[in-house]
Design a protein around this motif. Structure first.
Motif, short mmCIF file in Angstrom:
data_model
loop_
_atom_site.label_atom_id
_atom_site.label_comp_id
_atom_site.label_asym_id
_atom_site.label_seq_id
_atom_site.Cartn_x
_atom_site.Cartn_y
_atom_site.Cartn_z
N ALA A 71 4.66 16.92 -58.29
CA ALA A 71 4.43 17.39 -56.92
C ALA A 71 4.21 18.89 -56.89
N GLN A 72 4.99 19.62 -57.67
CA GLN A 72 4.86 21.08 -57.72
C GLN A 72 3.48 21.48 -58.26
N LYS A 73 3.05 20.82 -59.31
CA LYS A 73 1.74 21.15 -59.89
C LYS A 73 0.60 20.84 -58.91
N LEU A 74 0.74 19.76 -58.16
CA LEU A 74 -0.29 19.41 -57.19
C LEU A 74 -0.28 20.37 -56.00
N ARG A 75 0.91 20.81 -55.60
CA ARG A 75 0.99 21.81 -54.52
C ARG A 75 0.34 23.12 -54.94
N GLN A 76 0.53 23.49 -56.19
CA GLN A 76 -0.08 24.73 -56.70
C GLN A 76 -1.61 24.67 -56.65
N ARG A 77 -2.14 23.46 -56.68
CA ARG A 77 -3.59 23.28 -56.63
C ARG A 77 -4.08 23.13 -55.19
N GLN A 78 -3.20 23.41 -54.24
CA GLN A 78 -3.55 23.48 -52.81
C GLN A 78 -3.90 22.14 -52.16
N PHE A 79 -3.33 21.04 -52.67
CA PHE A 79 -3.56 19.76 -52.02
C PHE A 79 -2.62 19.61 -50.83
N ASP A 80 -3.02 18.79 -49.89
CA ASP A 80 -2.24 18.52 -48.68
C ASP A 80 -0.91 17.86 -49.06
N PRO A 81 0.22 18.40 -48.58
CA PRO A 81 1.54 17.85 -48.93
C PRO A 81 1.71 16.37 -48.56
N GLU A 82 1.11 15.95 -47.45
CA GLU A 82 1.20 14.55 -47.05
C GLU A 82 0.46 13.65 -48.05
N TRP A 83 -0.70 14.10 -48.48
CA TRP A 83 -1.47 13.35 -49.47
C TRP A 83 -0.69 13.26 -50.79
N ILE A 84 -0.05 14.36 -51.15
CA ILE A 84 0.71 14.40 -52.40
C ILE A 84 1.80 13.32 -52.38
N GLU A 85 2.56 13.26 -51.30
CA GLU A 85 3.64 12.27 -51.21
C GLU A 85 3.10 10.84 -51.28
N GLN A 86 1.97 10.60 -50.62
CA GLN A 86 1.37 9.26 -50.67
C GLN A 86 0.92 8.92 -52.09
N ALA A 87 0.31 9.88 -52.75
CA ALA A 87 -0.16 9.65 -54.12
C ALA A 87 1.02 9.41 -55.07
N LEU A 88 2.09 10.18 -54.91
CA LEU A 88 3.26 10.02 -55.77
C LEU A 88 3.90 8.65 -55.56
N ASP A 89 3.99 8.22 -54.31
CA ASP A 89 4.53 6.89 -54.02
C ASP A 89 3.69 5.81 -54.70
N ARG A 90 2.38 5.95 -54.59
CA ARG A 90 1.47 4.97 -55.20
C ARG A 90 1.60 4.98 -56.73
N LEU A 91 1.70 6.16 -57.31
CA LEU A 91 1.86 6.25 -58.77
C LEU A 91 3.16 5.59 -59.22
N GLU A 92 4.23 5.75 -58.43
CA GLU A 92 5.50 5.10 -58.77
C GLU A 92 5.40 3.58 -58.65
N GLN A 93 4.73 3.12 -57.61
CA GLN A 93 4.55 1.67 -57.42
C GLN A 93 3.79 1.05 -58.59
N GLN A 94 2.83 1.80 -59.12
CA GLN A 94 2.03 1.29 -60.23
C GLN A 94 2.65 1.61 -61.59
N HIS A 95 3.86 2.18 -61.58
CA HIS A 95 4.62 2.50 -62.80
C HIS A 95 3.92 3.53 -63.69
N TRP A 96 3.12 4.38 -63.09
CA TRP A 96 2.49 5.47 -63.84
C TRP A 96 3.34 6.73 -63.76
N LEU A 97 4.28 6.74 -62.85
CA LEU A 97 5.19 7.87 -62.67
C LEU A 97 6.58 7.29 -62.56
#
Length: 152
Positions: free
Chosen positions: A29-55
């Motif tokens: 999340a920190q690395k993605l925030r540093q790249r200026q992505f929307d915080p809401e999008w980041i949380e959604q992407a992280l949730d999806r990555l966890e669901q798919q067992h990639w994170l």
């Protein structure tokens, strides 16, 4: 936030980062925030990555513990490093229990690799060597064992 960043770019960036090595959720999340992505999008992407067992913080913790043990780091340093990277106490405890090295023997090996066979030490040199092991993350009992077994 830059207007040209899209959720697909965020997803691609997250996958690129994870393809290189495992990350904890906080670290990614920190690395993605540093790249200026929307915080809401980041949380959604992280949730999806966890669901798919990639994170997975548990997998990240297990890999990190294994790597630190190979570097002859003690449990205190490993725990502190994982906490700094955002891994929860339960995942840390589980990873340390799964690896379960002999911390006393690891401290002795670390000591021997650094200092070799022991001669009689004065108090100043003994304290310096104790600080070395302490900085590597070993507990007082582990340090005492390493110094006493080196005397034999």
């Amino acid at each position: 936030m830059e207007a040209n960043l899209t959720p697909q770019q965020l997803w691609d960036c997250a996958l690129r980062l994870l393809s290189r090595r495992d990350h904890s959720r906080r670290e990614l999340a920190q690395k993605l925030r540093q790249r200026q992505f929307d915080p809401e999008w980041i949380e959604q992407a992280l949730d999806r990555l966890e669901q798919q067992h990639w994170l997975a913080d548990s997998r990240f913790a297990a890999v990190q513990v294994r790597q630190h043990v190979l570097k002859r780091h003690g449990p205190l340093r490993i725990r502190a490093e994982l906490q700094r990277k955002g891994v929860g106490p339960a995942e840390i405890a589980q990873a340390l229990a799964a690896e379960d090295p002999d911390w006393f023997e690891l401290a002795r090996l670390c000591y021997r690799a650094r200092f070799g066979p022991d001669e009689r030490l004065d108090m100043k040199e003994r304290a310096r060597r104790m600080r070395y092991l302490q900085a590597r993350g070993f507990a007082p009992d582990h340090i005492r064992y390493a110094l006493e077994s080196a005397d034999e």
